[in-house]
Design an enzyme around this catalytic site. Structure first.
Site, PDB file in Angstrom:
ATOM      1  N   GLU A  42       0.846  -1.193   0.000  1.00 37.94           N
ATOM      2  CA  GLU A  42       0.000   0.000   0.000  1.00 37.94           C
ATOM      3  C   GLU A  42       0.887   1.251   0.000  1.00 37.94           C
ATOM      4  OE1 GLU A  42      -2.213   0.188   3.639  1.00 37.94           O
ATOM      5  OE2 GLU A  42      -2.801   2.283   3.367  1.00 37.94           O
ATOM      6  N   ASP A  84      -1.055  -1.239   5.880  1.00 39.76           N
ATOM      7  CA  ASP A  84      -1.003  -0.747   7.259  1.00 39.76           C
ATOM      8  C   ASP A  84      -1.917  -1.571   8.157  1.00 39.76           C
ATOM      9  OD1 ASP A  84       0.673   1.235   6.474  1.00 39.76           O
ATOM     10  OD2 ASP A  84      -0.870   2.798   6.361  1.00 39.76           O
ATOM     11  N   ASP A 109      -4.178  -0.855  10.108  1.00 40.44           N
ATOM     12  CA  ASP A 109      -5.282  -0.022  10.607  1.00 40.44           C
ATOM     13  C   ASP A 109      -6.527  -0.274   9.752  1.00 40.44           C
ATOM     14  OD1 ASP A 109      -4.744   1.195   8.226  1.00 40.44           O
ATOM     15  OD2 ASP A 109      -4.074   3.097   9.085  1.00 40.44           O
TER      16      ASP A 109
END
Ligand code: 0RA
Length: 652
Positions: free
Chosen positions: A436, A514, A516
C-alpha cells in the site's frame, strides 16, 4: 456378513469389498487417503463425516434435528434424533451391529437396503474412519426404549456395548476427540463448522442443525450458539449469497423435480452485478470443479434464454454475437443434484463425471425456465436486457483486455515500471509484495531480499471490482500492473474469461498494508479482486496477507515487537513486573513508521514473519461475504479477515 464370507463369495469380490477386509489400521496408516489430509481441513472433515450420516438418516425420513457441539476439551459431539444405530447382536460376528458400523470400513449403510446413500462425505468413508482417527470416541444410542453406549480408543472398543438405562427417545450421539498422533492441528474453528451447517441447512430444507461452542460464552453467560434451518431451501440460499446485491427480478426462480430418478433442485436470480456466482452440489458435496450437472445447467440456460430472446425478436437490432458467458453475468444460482452412483473426477475429486446427468439437468432447466419465461414476460425482458448489456460490455472489455495482453511479458520484457523485481526466475521460490502506497513501497524495496522478493507498490485504494464493470477493471492501471507483474493473462482467442496462470512468476503473492482500518479495507479490496478475477490463485494457496506488528515494547535495552494486546501485556508482566508505566510502547500505525530493517525483520523475513494464507473454505459463504464486505460496515470486514485468513507461520 463376516470377513470370511466376503473372501469366499466371488460375486462380492469387488474393490469395495476388499476394502472391507482392511481393518481400521489401514486408515491410521494412510489417513490422507481417507479424509484428504491431516491438517485443519481433515480435522473438520471428521465432523462432516458424522453429520453426513445424520443427514442420510434425515433424508430417509427418520430424523429432523441434528446438533453439533464443540466441547471445552476440544472434542466434538454430534447428536441426532433418528432411529439410532441398531445395537442387536450380530450372530456370526459375535458382536453388536453398532460395533460393526463403528469398526468396519464402509459398513455404515449395510443395513439400509433400497434407499441409496445420497449424502455421505466427500470420500464416503463412514463413521468408522472417524473412530479410527480418534483418540477417544463415545457412541450413545437411544432405541427401543433403552439407552446404550460404547467407547473406543483409536478405533478399538474398550468394552462391549452396554445398556445404560431407559428412554422414550431415539437417536445417535457420537462424541470424539481427534488423535494428536494423526492430526497436525486439533483446534476446531467454529466458523468453518458453522458455514458447513448453514450450507447443509439450505441444501436440505426442513432439517434443523444447531451449532454450539462450549469454549465461548456470550456476554449474557450463554454459550455461543446458532440454529440453521431453512424452510425454502435453495431459494433462501440464493437470497443469502446475494444479501448485499440488488436483485433484477423480485422472486427467485426455483425448480424442484425428479427426472429419470435423479432429484434436481435449482434456484437462480439475476442481480445488477457483473459476477457469475453459480454453486453446484452433488449429494450435498460442493463440486467446486463443476462437472456434468453444471454443463447441463449452462446448456439449458443458454439454449432456453437464447430461444426466448430470438422468438420474441429482442435480438434483431443487436449486431454482436452473444456468448455463453453473457447469459450468466449477474447470475447467482445454486444447483443441487442427488446421484445414486456419483463418479467424482478432477484434482480435488469435486467434479461430477456421470454423463447422463448433463441431459437430466439440461432438460430440467429447459422445461422449467421456458415455462417461467412464458409466464413472466416482464421478468423475461429484464433478464434478456441484462444479457444484451453483458454482450455489449464484453466487446468493450475485449478491447481493454487486449491492452493487458499486449503488455504481458512474453519473454521477460515489459514489466511495470513500478515493479522492483527479484533476481531469481524460479517462481516456486519467488514472492511478490503488493504494498500500500509508494512510501511503504520504498521502505520495502530497501528491506527486501532482492534475490527472491519483488515489490509492487500500489497507489492507495484499488478499484472496487464488486461494483465496477469488467472493462473498467481491465482499464485500471493498478490492476493491469498486477496482471503484468504476476505474468498472468486472461481470455485468449475464444474470448472466455479463462485465466492463464502457467506463466505465474511468484508462488507467494503477499498483500502488505497498514495495520489499521484503511489497511484492512485495502486488504479486502485486493482480496476481492483476486476472488473475482484470479480465483485459481487463491484455490492453489498462492495468496497471503502480511502481518505487521502493532507495537514495539521497550524496557531499557530490551525490545520486543508485539502483534496483539496479549503479547504486550506479557511483555509488561515479564519486564515491567506488571507496571504499565515502566514500559515504553510505540504503536505502529502504518508500515511507513518502521524503517527498512524493522519492516524486513518483523514482516518480510521468512525467518520471523507470520503470514496469513487466504483460503476459500466455502465458496458460497465467501461469495456472500465478499458482496457484503463491499458495503460501508467495517465490523464484518475485519471479522472476515480474522476468520478466513488462517494464521500460520508457513515459513517455519
Ligand atoms: C445403520 C443402520 C441404520 C441406521 C444407521 C446405521 C444410522 C447411522 C448413523 C450415524 C449417525 N446417525 C445415524 N443414524 C442411523 C438403520 C436403522 C434401522 O433400520 O432401524
Amino acid at each position: 456378513m463376516s470377513e470370511e464370507e466376503i473372501v469366499n463369495n466371488e460375486q462380492s469380490y469387488s474393490a469395495k469389498n476388499i476394502q472391507v477386509l482392511e481393518g481400521l489400521e489401514a486408515v491410521r496408516k494412510r489417513p490422507a487417503m481417507y479424509i484428504g489430509d491431516t491438517s485443519e481441513k481433515g480435522l473438520h472433515h471428521l465432523v462432516y463425516e458424522v453429520v453426513d450420516n445424520c443427514i442420510d438418516e434425515a433424508l430417509a425420513g427418520y430424523c429432523s434435528d441434528i446438533k453439533v457441539w464443540i466441547n471445552e476439551d476440544g472434542s466434538v459431539t454430534v447428536s441426532d434424533n433418528g432411529r439410532g444405530i441398531p445395537v442387536d447382536m450380530h450372530e456370526k460376528e459375535g458382536r453388536s451391529a453398532l460395533e460393526v458400523v463403528l469398526t468396519v470400513l464402509h459398513a455404515g449403510g449395510k443395513f439400509d437396503k433400497g434407499s441409496y446413500k445420497v449424502s455421505g462425505g466427500l470420500h464416503g468413508v463412514g463413521v468408522s474412519c472417524v473412530n479410527a482417527l480418534s483418540d477417544r470416541l463415545l457412541v450413545q444410542i437411544s432405541r427401543d426404549g433403552k439407552s446404550y453406549e460404547q467407547e473406543y480408543h483409536r478405533g478399538k472398543p474398550l468394552y462391549p456395548v452396554k445398556e445404560t438405562g431407559t428412554t422414550d427417545q431415539t437417536g445417535t450421539t457420537i462424541t470424539f476427540k481427534p488423535d494428536s498422533e494423526i492430526f497436525t492441528t486439533l483446534e476446531y474453528k467454529y466458523d468453518i463448522l458453522a458455514n458447513r451447517m448453514r450450507e447443509l441447512a439450505y441444501l436440505n430444507a426442513g432439517i434443523s442443525l444447531t451449532m454450539t461452542d462450549r469454549r465461548v460464552k456470550n456476554e449474557d453467560g450463554s454459550l455461543k450458539n446458532e440454529l440453521f434451518y431453512s424452510e425454502l431451501g435453495l431459494s433462501e440460499f440464493v437470497r443469502f449469497i446475494d444479501a448485499s446485491r440488488e436483485p433484477l427480478i423480485e422472486e427467485v426462480i426455483h425448480i424442484t423435480t425428479e427426472k429419470y430418478g435423479t432429484p434436481v433442485e435449482i434456484a437462480m436470480i439475476y442481480n445488477n452485478s457483473y459476477a457469475e456466482n453459480v454453486h453446484s452440489y452433488v449429494n450435498n458435496i460442493n463440486t467446486i470443479e463443476g462437472g456434468t450437472h453444471l454443463t447441463g445447467f449452462r446448456r439449458g440456460l443458454t439454449r432456453t434464454l437464447k430461444k426466448y430472446a430470438e422468438d420474441s425478436k429482442m435480438l434483431d437490432k443487436l449486431k454482436i454475437e452473444i456468448s455463453g458467458d453473457d447469459f450468466r453475468e449477474g447470475l447467482t444460482a445454486v444447483i443441487s443434484v442427488k446421484v445414486a452412483e456419483p463418479q467424482f473426477e478432477g484434482q480435488t475429486k469435486t467434479k461430477l463425471g456421470n454423463n447422463e446427468v448433463i441431459g437430466v439437468v439440461e432438460q430440467t432447466v429447459s422445461e422449467a425456465l421456458g415455462y417461467y419465461l412464458e409466464e413472466h414476460p416482464k421478468e423475461a425482458k429484464v433478464i434478456v436486457d441484462k444479457v444484451i448489456l453483458a454482450a455489449t460490455a464484453r466487446h468493450a472489455a475485449r478491447k481493454a483486455r487486449e491492452l493487458v495482453q499486449r503488455k504481458t511479458p512474453l519473454s521477460g520484457g515489459g514489466l511495470p515500471g513500478k515493479l522492483a523485481d527479484c533476481s531469481s526466475r524460479d517462481a516456486q521460490k519467488c514472492e511478490i509484495f503488493l504494498v500500500e502506497g509508494d512510501s511503504a513501497g520504498g521502505t520495502a524495496k530497501q528491506g527486501r531480499n532482492r534475490e527472491f522478493q519483488a515489490i509492487l507498490p500500489l497507489r492507495g485504494k484499488i478499484l472496487n471490482v464488486e461494483k465496477a464493470m469488467p472493462h473498467k477493471v481491465f482499464e485500471s492501471e493498478e490492476i493491469r500492473n498486477i496482471y503484468t507483474a504476476l505474468g498472468v493473462s486472461i481470455g485468449t482467442e475464444d474470448d472466455t474469461k479463462e485465466l492463464n496462470i502457467s506463466k505465474l512468476r511468484y508462488h507467494k503473492i503477499i498483500i502488505m498494508t497498514d495495520a489499521d482500518v484503511d489497511g484492512s479495507h485495502i486488504d479486502t479490496l485486493i482480496m476481492t479482486f483476486f476472488f473475482r478475477y484470479m480465483k485459481p490463485l487463491i484455490e492453489q494457496g498462492y495468496l497471503y496477507i502480511a502481518n505487521p506488528p502493532l507495537y514495539l515494547c521497550k524496557k531499557g535495552k530490551t525490545e520486543e515487537y508485539c502483534w496483539n494486546e496479549a503479547q504486550r501485556q506479557r511483555f509488561i508482566e515479564q519486564y515491567g513486573s506488571g507496571n504499565e508505566n515502566a514500559i515504553h510502547t510505540q504503536r505502529y500505525k502504518g508500515l511507513g513508521e518502521m524503517n527498512a530493517e524493522q519492516l524486513a525483520s518483523t514482516t518480510m523475513d521468512p525467518e520471523h514473519r507470520i503470514l496469513r494464507q487466504v483460503t476459500i473454505e466455502n465458496a458460497a459463504a465467501a461469495d456472500h461475504i465478499f458482496s457484503m464486505l463491499m458495503g460501508e460496515d467495517v465490523g464484518p470486514r475485519r471479522d472476515f479477515i480474522e476468520a478466513n485468513a488462517t494464521y500460520a507461520n508457513i515459513d517455519a
